[in-house]
Design an enzyme around this catalytic site. Structure first.
Site, PDB file in Angstrom:
ATOM      1  N   HIS A 121      -6.140 -22.116 -44.837  1.00  0.00           N
ATOM      2  CA  HIS A 121      -6.883 -21.146 -45.116  1.00  0.00           C
ATOM      3  C   HIS A 121      -5.886 -19.668 -45.528  1.00  0.00           C
ATOM      4  O   HIS A 121      -4.634 -19.963 -45.335  1.00  0.00           O
ATOM      5  CB  HIS A 121      -7.228 -20.488 -43.629  1.00  0.00           C
ATOM      6  N   ASP A 194      -2.255 -24.249 -37.489  1.00  0.00           N
ATOM      7  CA  ASP A 194      -3.247 -23.223 -37.179  1.00  0.00           C
ATOM      8  C   ASP A 194      -4.248 -24.074 -36.523  1.00  0.00           C
ATOM      9  O   ASP A 194      -5.149 -24.770 -37.203  1.00  0.00           O
ATOM     10  CB  ASP A 194      -3.673 -22.766 -38.786  1.00  0.00           C
ATOM     11  N   GLN A 197      -9.864 -24.164 -36.179  1.00  0.00           N
ATOM     12  CA  GLN A 197     -11.040 -25.035 -36.031  1.00  0.00           C
ATOM     13  C   GLN A 197     -11.105 -26.146 -35.093  1.00  0.00           C
ATOM     14  O   GLN A 197     -12.072 -26.953 -34.930  1.00  0.00           O
ATOM     15  CB  GLN A 197     -11.142 -25.242 -37.353  1.00  0.00           C
ATOM     16  N   LYS A 220     -14.117 -18.024 -32.633  1.00  0.00           N
ATOM     17  CA  LYS A 220     -14.578 -19.465 -32.972  1.00  0.00           C
ATOM     18  C   LYS A 220     -14.542 -19.973 -31.770  1.00  0.00           C
ATOM     19  O   LYS A 220     -15.405 -21.421 -31.857  1.00  0.00           O
ATOM     20  CB  LYS A 220     -13.409 -19.835 -34.227  1.00  0.00           C
ATOM     21  N   CYS A 357     -12.393 -18.573 -47.824  1.00  0.00           N
ATOM     22  CA  CYS A 357     -10.987 -18.037 -47.629  1.00  0.00           C
ATOM     23  C   CYS A 357      -9.781 -19.196 -47.882  1.00  0.00           C
ATOM     24  O   CYS A 357      -8.879 -19.510 -47.106  1.00  0.00           O
ATOM     25  CB  CYS A 357     -10.336 -17.689 -46.265  1.00  0.00           C
TER      26      CYS A 357
HETATM   27  C1  PLP Z   1      -8.631 -22.487 -40.389  1.00  0.00           C
HETATM   28  C2  PLP Z   1      -8.505 -21.130 -40.086  1.00  0.00           C
HETATM   29  N1  PLP Z   1      -7.335 -20.375 -39.827  1.00  0.00           N
HETATM   30  C3  PLP Z   1      -7.134 -19.051 -39.881  1.00  0.00           C
HETATM   31  C4  PLP Z   1      -8.591 -18.345 -39.695  1.00  0.00           C
HETATM   32  C5  PLP Z   1      -8.473 -16.998 -39.443  1.00  0.00           C
HETATM   33  O1  PLP Z   1      -8.967 -16.640 -38.314  1.00  0.00           O
HETATM   34  P1  PLP Z   1      -9.252 -14.851 -37.818  1.00  0.00           P
HETATM   35  O2  PLP Z   1     -10.060 -14.417 -39.081  1.00  0.00           O
HETATM   36  O3  PLP Z   1     -10.067 -15.160 -36.721  1.00  0.00           O
HETATM   37  O4  PLP Z   1      -7.988 -14.423 -37.654  1.00  0.00           O
HETATM   38  C6  PLP Z   1      -9.677 -18.829 -39.815  1.00  0.00           C
HETATM   39  C7  PLP Z   1     -10.941 -18.177 -39.849  1.00  0.00           C
HETATM   40  O5  PLP Z   1     -11.937 -18.308 -40.654  1.00  0.00           O
HETATM   41  C8  PLP Z   1      -9.879 -20.349 -39.992  1.00  0.00           C
HETATM   42  O6  PLP Z   1     -10.830 -21.115 -40.100  1.00  0.00           O
END
Ligand code: PLP
Length: 399
Positions: A121, A194, A197, A220, A357
């Site tokens: 991401h 990270d 998910q 999430k 993203c």
């Molecule tokens: C795998 C992953 N990492 C990071 C993020 C970023 O999360 P946040 O926008 O809640 O900080 C997301 C959100 O879409 C994500 O799916």
């Protein structure tokens, strides 16, 4: 055994913002909120509200206890050895930026490198680029998992940090995090996962994973927006400098010199998202009340069913491995994913369409965008049936 049982309909009843006949298939972007979380937030503002850590009055002392109880709850949730290793942040994005700016500032020297993967991401790419360190990228296997054999061949002592998605937000592929940790540690690199998910979809034990940093977002995980978690091993956190200055993180301030509190307070400058932290506690209680193993089995069954239905159509190209965790990305020949999303919306099916993203991943897959159906506890067979009816309509419209 088919894990899509009648139970999801019970769980669906917990979600007041999902009206009958609406198939919400965008939980990877953000999960809907169960009544238990909404009630906790309402109580937090309507009944218990006060600031934390500073008030000498009873209400503030009680809110402080609730705030710190949530920290303990998060620690138990991911099996962190100590609640002092839990830093509240705004979300995964802020957690990664915190590590990049604080740990990175102290530990990344000219010539040092960072290892990422193709499926990351943007939140797990851009903060590392901003450190100025050189970046290398682990490719994917044919079935769209992070290629750990390639990672083992690529890693070298210049790599000070490896940062990988525990579960891909596009492909649903699940990382063999333990093996990734072994490879990272073989050259002395730290491993950041990270977990955005992963935490809503499977049990997470940071000690068993043997990672060094773990980040996730509350929203999430069926919790509020604006709250997330950074976990790091205590010896790492203790050595990290503050990254934002202000109230709540200091020991003593004078114009000549300021000293800082130990972690986690050192990293929580300013008035925190008090009610967000309370809501996160309720969200963790909620998912653990169902059981993360049950959620994983439920979503695995939904993925199997969705992939089988979609792959029966010649025009559909599926991405990700067959055993992806709760997330199915796909494309349709001759139809832009945004058109898929718009037509599905007319059929009351909410999917995400775009680059999610993850533009470097889109480039590697050779597409500009995908359509993505992602599942939560509230989804059932009825949602996959609605998705497939919508896809048939897309096929009819586009011939
Ligand atoms: C795998 C992953 N990492 C990071 C993020 C970023 O999360 P946040 O926008 O809640 O900080 C997301 C959100 O879409 C994500 O799916």
């Amino acid at each position: 055994m088919d894990a899509i049982t009648t139970r999801p309909l019970d769980w669906l009843a917990d979600f007041p913002a999902i009206p009958g006949g609406w198939a919400y298939l965008d939980s990877a972007a953000t999960a809907q909120k169960p009544r238990q979380v909404i009630d906790a937030i309402t109580r937090g503002y309507a009944q218990d509200y006060a600031t934390v850590h500073r008030g000498v009055y009873q209400r503030s002392a009680e809110m402080t206890l609730a705030f710190e109880a949530s920290r303990q709850r998060v620690a138990r949730f991911i099996n962190a050895p100590s609640a002092n290793e839990i830093v509240f942040v705004r979300g995964a994005t802020e957690g990664i930026n915190l590590v990049a700016q604080s740990w990175g500032r102290d530990n990344l020297k000219p010539g040092d490198r960072i290892l990422l993967s193709t499926l990351e991401h943007h939140s797990n790419i851009v903060p590392w680029q901003m450190t100025g360190a050189a970046i290398d990228v682990v490719p994917l296997t044919e079935d769209h998992c992070i290629d750990l054999d390639a990672m083992a061949a690529m890693i070298r002592p210049e790599h000070k940090l490896v940062a990988l998605g525990h579960v891909s937000n596009v492909l649903g592929s699940v990382l063999d995090a333990k093996r990734a940790a072994e490879i990272a540690h073989s050259v002395g690199a730290k491993l950041l996962l990270d977990g955005c998910q992963a935490v809503p979809r499977m049990p997470v034990d940071v000690q068993a994973l043997d990672c060094d940093f773990y980040v996730f977002s509350g929203h999430k995980l069926y919790g509020p927006t604006g709250i997330g978690v950074l976990w790091a091993r205590s010896e790492i956190l203790e050595a990290m400098p503050p990254w934002q200055g202000g109230g709540a993180m200091i020991d003593k301030v004078s114009f000549e010199r300021t000293t800082f509190l130990p972690p986690p307070a050192r990293f929580e400058a300013g008035t925190p998202h008090v009610v967000g932290v309370i809501g996160l506690h309720a969200a963790i209680d909620y998912v653990e009340g169902i059981g993360l193993d049950a959620i994983a089995a439920h979503e695995a069954a939904l993925v199997r069913e969705a992939r089988a239905a979609l792959s029966s159509l010649n025009s559909v190209r599926l991405f990700g491995p067959d055993d992806s965790a709760g997330i199915v990305s796909f494309a349709m020949e001759g139809v832009h994913p945004h058109d898929i999303g718009t037509i599905l919306d007319e059929s009351r099916v909410a999917v995400r369409a775009g680059h999610h993203c993850a533009q470097p991943l889109m480039a590697a897959l050779g597409v500009e965008a995908t359509a993505r159906a992602s599942f939560g506890v509230y989804n059932g067979k009825q949602d996959i049936a609605a998705l497939m009816r919508g896809i048939e309509r897309v096929t009819r419209i586009f011939g």
